[in-house]
Design a protein around this motif. Structure first.
Motif, PDB file in Angstrom:
ATOM      1  N   GLU A   1       0.832  -1.199   0.000  1.00 47.91           N
ATOM      2  CA  GLU A   1       0.000   0.000   0.000  1.00 47.91           C
ATOM      3  C   GLU A   1       0.868   1.252   0.000  1.00 47.91           C
ATOM      4  OE1 GLU A   1      -1.949  -2.906   3.058  1.00 47.91           O
ATOM      5  OE2 GLU A   1       0.052  -2.116   2.638  1.00 47.91           O
ATOM      6  N   SER A   2       0.316   2.307  -0.540  1.00 45.85           N
ATOM      7  CA  SER A   2       0.978   3.614  -0.469  1.00 45.85           C
ATOM      8  C   SER A   2      -0.084   4.700  -0.495  1.00 45.85           C
ATOM      9  CB  SER A   2       1.962   3.790  -1.635  1.00 45.85           C
ATOM     10  OG  SER A   2       1.278   3.737  -2.874  1.00 45.85           O
TER      11      SER A   2
ATOM     12  N   THR B   1      -1.029   1.176   5.718  1.00 49.61           N
ATOM     13  CA  THR B   1      -0.555   2.554   5.599  1.00 49.61           C
ATOM     14  C   THR B   1      -1.400   3.428   6.520  1.00 49.61           C
ATOM     15  OG1 THR B   1      -0.053   4.356   4.046  1.00 49.61           O
ATOM     16  CG2 THR B   1      -2.030   3.069   3.591  1.00 49.61           C
TER      17      THR B   1
END
Length: 122
Positions: free
Chosen positions: A6-7, A116
């Protein structure tokens, strides 16, 4: 070993927007559904949204309907979560997950990312 990455998390003021991304790393894998979950401190992990990689309508938790949008870019093998009108109660670690089924229970998902952090200030 397949891993979801994830980002896009961060700190935003209430009313603001963020877009999260999720893509697999490592070998390819076959899962029809990609979902987003979140977990706030002291609370259980809860379903946010899910989408089928090919076809089908996305599904959302009632708490995010009308504010969050899940989408996919199959060419990039990436799923996104656009989060608008963010509220302090949206603060949590957000996780991407994959499942063979379009479900809302975390136990139905067998691939997970590391998460995240999303923090919404009032």
């Amino acid at each position: 070993q397949v891993q979801l990455v994830e980002s896009g998390g961060g700190l935003v003021q209430a009313g603001g927007s963020l877009r999260l991304s999720c893509a697999p790393s490592g070998r390819t894998f076959s899962r029809s559904v990609r979902g987003w979950f979140r977990q706030a401190p002291g609370k259980e992990r809860e379903f946010v949204a899910a989408i089928m990689i090919i076809g089908g309508m996305p599904v959302y938790a009632d708490s995010v309907k009308g504010r969050f949008t899940i989408s996919r870019d199959n060419a990039k093998n990436t799923v996104y979560l656009q989060m608008n009108s963010l509220k302090p109660e949206d603060t949590a670690v957000y996780y991407c997950a994959a499942s063979p089924f379009l479900r809302s229970r975390p136990e139905e998902y067998d691939y997970w990312g590391q998460g995240t952090q999303v923090t919404v200030s009032s």
